[in-house]
Each structure stands twice: as C-alpha cells, then as structure tokens.
Design a protein around this motif. Structure first.
Motif, PDB file in Angstrom:
ATOM      1  N   ALA A 165       0.841  -1.200   0.000  1.00  0.00           N
ATOM      2  CA  ALA A 165       0.000   0.000   0.000  1.00  0.00           C
ATOM      3  C   ALA A 165       0.877   1.251   0.000  1.00  0.00           C
ATOM      4  O   ALA A 165       0.603   2.223  -0.709  1.00  0.00           O
ATOM      5  N   ALA A 166       1.953   1.220   0.786  1.00  0.00           N
ATOM      6  CA  ALA A 166       2.855   2.368   0.846  1.00  0.00           C
ATOM      7  C   ALA A 166       3.699   2.493  -0.409  1.00  0.00           C
ATOM      8  O   ALA A 166       4.143   3.580  -0.771  1.00  0.00           O
ATOM      9  N   TYR A 167       3.901   1.370  -1.096  1.00  0.00           N
ATOM     10  CA  TYR A 167       4.766   1.322  -2.275  1.00  0.00           C
ATOM     11  C   TYR A 167       3.972   1.487  -3.568  1.00  0.00           C
ATOM     12  O   TYR A 167       4.536   1.468  -4.653  1.00  0.00           O
ATOM     13  N   ALA A 168       2.658   1.654  -3.462  1.00  0.00           N
ATOM     14  CA  ALA A 168       1.771   1.646  -4.626  1.00  0.00           C
ATOM     15  C   ALA A 168       2.117   2.721  -5.644  1.00  0.00           C
ATOM     16  O   ALA A 168       1.989   2.512  -6.853  1.00  0.00           O
ATOM     17  N   SER A 169       2.559   3.882  -5.175  1.00  0.00           N
ATOM     18  CA  SER A 169       2.846   4.992  -6.098  1.00  0.00           C
ATOM     19  C   SER A 169       3.984   4.675  -7.059  1.00  0.00           C
ATOM     20  O   SER A 169       4.121   5.324  -8.094  1.00  0.00           O
ATOM     21  N   SER A 170       4.805   3.672  -6.737  1.00  0.00           N
ATOM     22  CA  SER A 170       5.917   3.313  -7.616  1.00  0.00           C
ATOM     23  C   SER A 170       5.462   2.482  -8.804  1.00  0.00           C
ATOM     24  O   SER A 170       6.230   2.262  -9.750  1.00  0.00           O
ATOM     25  N   GLY A 171       4.211   1.993  -8.753  1.00  0.00           N
ATOM     26  CA  GLY A 171       3.706   1.161  -9.839  1.00  0.00           C
ATOM     27  C   GLY A 171       4.225  -0.257  -9.808  1.00  0.00           C
ATOM     28  O   GLY A 171       4.151  -0.980 -10.801  1.00  0.00           O
ATOM     29  N   VAL A 172       4.760  -0.677  -8.657  1.00  0.00           N
ATOM     30  CA  VAL A 172       5.320  -2.020  -8.508  1.00  0.00           C
ATOM     31  C   VAL A 172       4.659  -2.707  -7.322  1.00  0.00           C
ATOM     32  O   VAL A 172       4.433  -2.092  -6.275  1.00  0.00           O
ATOM     33  N   VAL A 173       4.347  -3.997  -7.494  1.00  0.00           N
ATOM     34  CA  VAL A 173       3.766  -4.796  -6.418  1.00  0.00           C
ATOM     35  C   VAL A 173       4.778  -5.857  -5.993  1.00  0.00           C
ATOM     36  O   VAL A 173       5.412  -6.492  -6.832  1.00  0.00           O
ATOM     37  N   ILE A 174       4.916  -6.045  -4.679  1.00  0.00           N
ATOM     38  CA  ILE A 174       5.810  -7.063  -4.147  1.00  0.00           C
ATOM     39  C   ILE A 174       4.990  -8.315  -3.856  1.00  0.00           C
ATOM     40  O   ILE A 174       4.018  -8.262  -3.088  1.00  0.00           O
ATOM     41  N   ASN A 175       5.367  -9.415  -4.475  1.00  0.00           N
ATOM     42  CA  ASN A 175       4.698 -10.689  -4.249  1.00  0.00           C
ATOM     43  C   ASN A 175       5.661 -11.674  -3.610  1.00  0.00           C
ATOM     44  O   ASN A 175       6.885 -11.535  -3.725  1.00  0.00           O
ATOM     45  N   ALA A 176       5.115 -12.669  -2.944  1.00  0.00           N
ATOM     46  CA  ALA A 176       5.940 -13.702  -2.319  1.00  0.00           C
ATOM     47  C   ALA A 176       5.172 -15.023  -2.321  1.00  0.00           C
ATOM     48  O   ALA A 176       3.940 -15.038  -2.221  1.00  0.00           O
ATOM     49  N   SER A 177       5.914 -16.126  -2.467  1.00  0.00           N
ATOM     50  CA  SER A 177       5.257 -17.441  -2.452  1.00  0.00           C
ATOM     51  C   SER A 177       4.776 -17.801  -1.061  1.00  0.00           C
ATOM     52  O   SER A 177       3.891 -18.634  -0.895  1.00  0.00           O
ATOM     53  N   GLY A 178       5.334 -17.166  -0.055  1.00  0.00           N
ATOM     54  CA  GLY A 178       4.909 -17.400   1.319  1.00  0.00           C
ATOM     55  C   GLY A 178       5.497 -16.357   2.246  1.00  0.00           C
ATOM     56  O   GLY A 178       6.465 -15.671   1.904  1.00  0.00           O
ATOM     57  N   VAL A 179       4.891 -16.211   3.417  1.00  0.00           N
ATOM     58  CA  VAL A 179       5.382 -15.278   4.424  1.00  0.00           C
ATOM     59  C   VAL A 179       5.581 -16.056   5.712  1.00  0.00           C
ATOM     60  O   VAL A 179       4.615 -16.501   6.332  1.00  0.00           O
ATOM     61  N   ASP A 180       6.834 -16.250   6.102  1.00  0.00           N
ATOM     62  CA  ASP A 180       7.157 -17.008   7.312  1.00  0.00           C
ATOM     63  C   ASP A 180       7.403 -16.049   8.469  1.00  0.00           C
ATOM     64  O   ASP A 180       8.129 -15.067   8.328  1.00  0.00           O
ATOM     65  N   VAL A 181       6.783 -16.364   9.617  1.00  0.00           N
ATOM     66  CA  VAL A 181       6.951 -15.547  10.818  1.00  0.00           C
ATOM     67  C   VAL A 181       7.541 -16.403  11.920  1.00  0.00           C
ATOM     68  O   VAL A 181       7.038 -17.486  12.222  1.00  0.00           O
ATOM     69  N   ASN A 182       8.630 -15.919  12.515  1.00  0.00           N
ATOM     70  CA  ASN A 182       9.266 -16.623  13.632  1.00  0.00           C
ATOM     71  C   ASN A 182       9.696 -15.578  14.652  1.00  0.00           C
ATOM     72  O   ASN A 182      10.718 -14.927  14.496  1.00  0.00           O
TER      73      ASN A 182
END
Length: 403
Positions: free
Chosen positions: A42-59
């Motif tokens: 949402a904060a990066y939206a103005s750059s016209g680029v979306v960050i995707n990931a196959s998964g989000v690991d939390v430890n």
C-alpha cells in the motif's frame, strides 16, 4: 473452607498469568506477516510495482518473504523481477497499525542476460517504518527508512568490468517536529571502463579527453519541508579524478505531499493511456496545471576543473590545426558574438569576462540563479517559450569563474 482456598488459588493463578503477560516482550505475540506485506504494498503503490511472495514465514520478530519478486503493474511488460528471500528482523507491530523494522536484508544479486552480468551484495535497509495508513498528508503515511546500503556492484560485458561501485549508502531522518525530512547519499568507488567503445570517432574523443577509465564518486544532500513544500538540494555532485567536480544545488517550493500524490496519479494515468494521443495531450496539460503550484527559489551550477579543460582545448585545437593556446583565444573571440545572438543584455559582459578568465586559468566556472522573489514555474515556462532572452533577468542569473 475448600471453596475459599480454591478461590485463592484461582486468584493467584490469574495474577501470576497477568504478571507474566505484562513482562513478555512484544515479539512474543505472533506477527501478521500477510498484513505487513499488504501495508508495504500500500505504501509502495505509487511506484507502480507490487511485491509478491510465495509465502510469508513468521518466527518471533523475524518475517521472511519467501521467493519474493517485484512486478510492475503499470507497464506493458509485467514480467516479475525475482529478488529471492527478503528477511526482516526486529519487526514490531505498533498500536496505530504501523510496523517498525530494525533491518531488511536482501539476497545477493547475480543476473546474467546474454553476454552481460550484474552482481550486487550486502543489500539492506535499516530503521524502516511501514505506515498503517497511506491517506494522510504527512510523513507518517510514507514508507520510511533511516539507512539504505549496498556493497560492491559490478556490471560486466563479455566477462570484462564495465561499471563497478564499491558502496552505496543513503540516509534520511525525520526532524523532531515531524514537519521536515533531511537526506543524504554517497555512491563511492565509481569506476567506468569506456576503453571498449567500438565507434572510431567516439573512441578517439574518449581517449583524447582521458575518459577511457573514470574513477570517482557521487554525493547528494538536502532537505524537504512539508508545509511549504520547500525542497532544498544543497549538493548533487559528480567528482571524478583527473576530470573535475560538477556540483548542482537548487531550491524550490510548493512540492507538498498533496502535489506529489497528484503528480504520481497523473503519471500513472499517462502510462495507462500511453497509446491514446488525446489522453497524452490531456495529461501534459494537467501536469502543467500542477506545476503552477511550484516556484523556483534559486540554483547554482559549479564545475571545478581537474585537467579536463586543458585536454579539451588541446583536442579541439588539433582538430582545427592550431595549438591549445590558440584554440583558447579563438573561443574567447567567438564568445561575445555567440552571446550577442542570445540577447542577454548586461549579462553578456560578465559571461565574456568569466569565460576569458577561465580559459586563461581553468579552475572553476559557476552559474548562479538568485531571483529577488520566488518565480512560479509557469512564468519560467512562458518566458522560455515566448521570450527566452528575458530568462536571465527573471531568474537573477550571474556567471563567475575562478572564485
């Protein structure tokens, strides 16, 4: 009696549990990795680029974006750019919905395309703040970092180093009042190898001017005040050994958060309708309209010579069949004639004097613009299109050398 003792034991357990919860570190609570990624985008939206990931690991307080990639959304080519795992450590969720991250580490880059290879390592951000909301017109709505760093970067062609950089470091800080932002950056150990240029004419010029192997650095320093939208770039410098240092500084006002968002929206709309001539024309008019909010405050362009001028005179003179000294005299003689065509008025004499002094003893050459009052951008555009000879007076231009 039994009920009373049971109640005491229950109360003691509850108090113990409450005390234990109170002293547990914040990271003991599970972070919402998907929410963090959503707010980064949402904060990066103005750059016209979306960050995707196959998964989000939390430890604990560490969040890892698995097999992440950057995907351009407002471009015809939406091919994802893989960046591997992105590791965020010291992640904390704030009460206002924002996140604070001690450090974001990226994997080393090693990309090969045909005969070219790009490598980069030691890539990280530190002191990162991800906003909980992006709709406000203050710095709390921006993705912010205190430091961005890259270690060695190299671009190779046919196995040979073409461009290399030893280190890049950029820092930024929000002032205590939260109303202004300061920033600086340094690109150190910049080396460019132009010896492999194949075009004969270009190669001849590069060799004669001593540009075959460039070695230098780039620096930048400035600030941004939100309320007035004043951007003050104190330094934007290119400094290369045996060439010289070019430093550009400027100041303008009116570049507020609101205007920045309007410009970003206009740019996005222009890209989305790039095939429509009428839409492009409308976007151009809209952009000119937005520029009405900005004013020019001043600028300074300065070149400090480190040997380039002497080689340029020697090379130019050789082309004309004269010595470097004679070439300098020719330039001094031609300068007033060229300036007369530009109709610079009183400025013509000071420019001629500055050129003469510089040719005789090349140390520095400076062009300064200091208008008495802020000059709206539309006035500058209008003067440039309708009466360019008035620009020096409008902008308060002066020219000096060796000062």
């Amino acid at each position: 009696m039994t009920m009373h003792k049971s109640a005491q034991r229950l109360m003691s357990s509850l108090l113990f549990a409450s005390a234990a919860i109170a002293i547990l570190p914040h990271s003991a609570f599970a972070l919402d990795g998907q929410d963090l990624l959503k707010k980064i985008n949402a904060a990066y939206a103005s750059s016209g680029v979306v960050i995707n990931a196959s998964g989000v690991d939390v430890n604990g307080d560490t969040v890892v974006l698995k097999d992440a990639n950057f995907t351009p959304e407002d471009s015809k080519d939406k091919t994802p750019v893989p960046v591997g795992n992105v590791t965020m450590t010291g992640v904390a969720a704030m009460d206002d919905g924002s996140y604070e991250i001690d450090r974001v580490d990226f994997q080393p880059i090693n990309v090969t395309s045909e005969k070219s290879t790009i490598t980069a390592s030691d890539l990280y951000l530190s002191g990162v703040t991800v906003p909980g909301k992006t709709g406000t017109n203050d710095l709390s709505s921006m993705l912010f970092y205190e430091k961005a760093h890259s270690g060695p970067i190299a671009i190779k062609a046919d196995g040979k180093d073409v461009v290399s950089i030893s280190e890049i470091e950029a820092t930024s800080a929000i002032e205590d009042d939260g109303a202004s932002l300061s920033f600086d950056a340094a690109v150190n150990g910049v080396k460019l190898d132009l010896s492999s240029v194949e075009d004969p004419n270009s190669k001849e010029t590069i060799d004669a001017l001593g540009l075959s192997n460039l070695d230098g650095k780039m620096t930048m320093k400035g600030s941004w005040e939100l309320h007035s939208g004043t951007v003050d770039v104190e330094e934007y410098a290119l400094d290369f050994k045996n060439i010289g240092k070019l430093n550009i500084s400027f100041s303008l006002s009116g570049y507020t958060m609101d205007l920045m968002k309007q410009i970003q929206e206009a740019a996005a709309a222009s890209k989305a309708n790039s095939a429509d001539p009428q839409a492009q024309q409308a976007a151009g008019i809209a952009t000119l309209g937005l520029l009405q909010q900005m004013s020019f405050l001043g600028a300074d362009i300065r070149f400090e010579d480190a040997g380039l001028t002497a080689r340029a005179l020697e090379y130019s003179g050789k082309k004309q069949g004269v010595s470097a000294k004679d070439m300098g005299q020719m330039i001094k003689a031609m300068t007033p004639l060229l300036l007369a065509q530009a109709k610079l008025g009183a400025l013509q004499n000071s420019v001629s004097a500055a050129v003469n002094a510089y040719i005789d003893n090349p140390k520095s050459f400076t062009v300064t613009a200091e208008p008495e009052n802020p000059v709206p951008f539309p006035m500058i555009i209008g003067a440039a299109m309708g009466a360019p000879e008035t620009l020096p007076k409008v902008l308060g231009v002066s020219v000096t050398s060796n000062d």
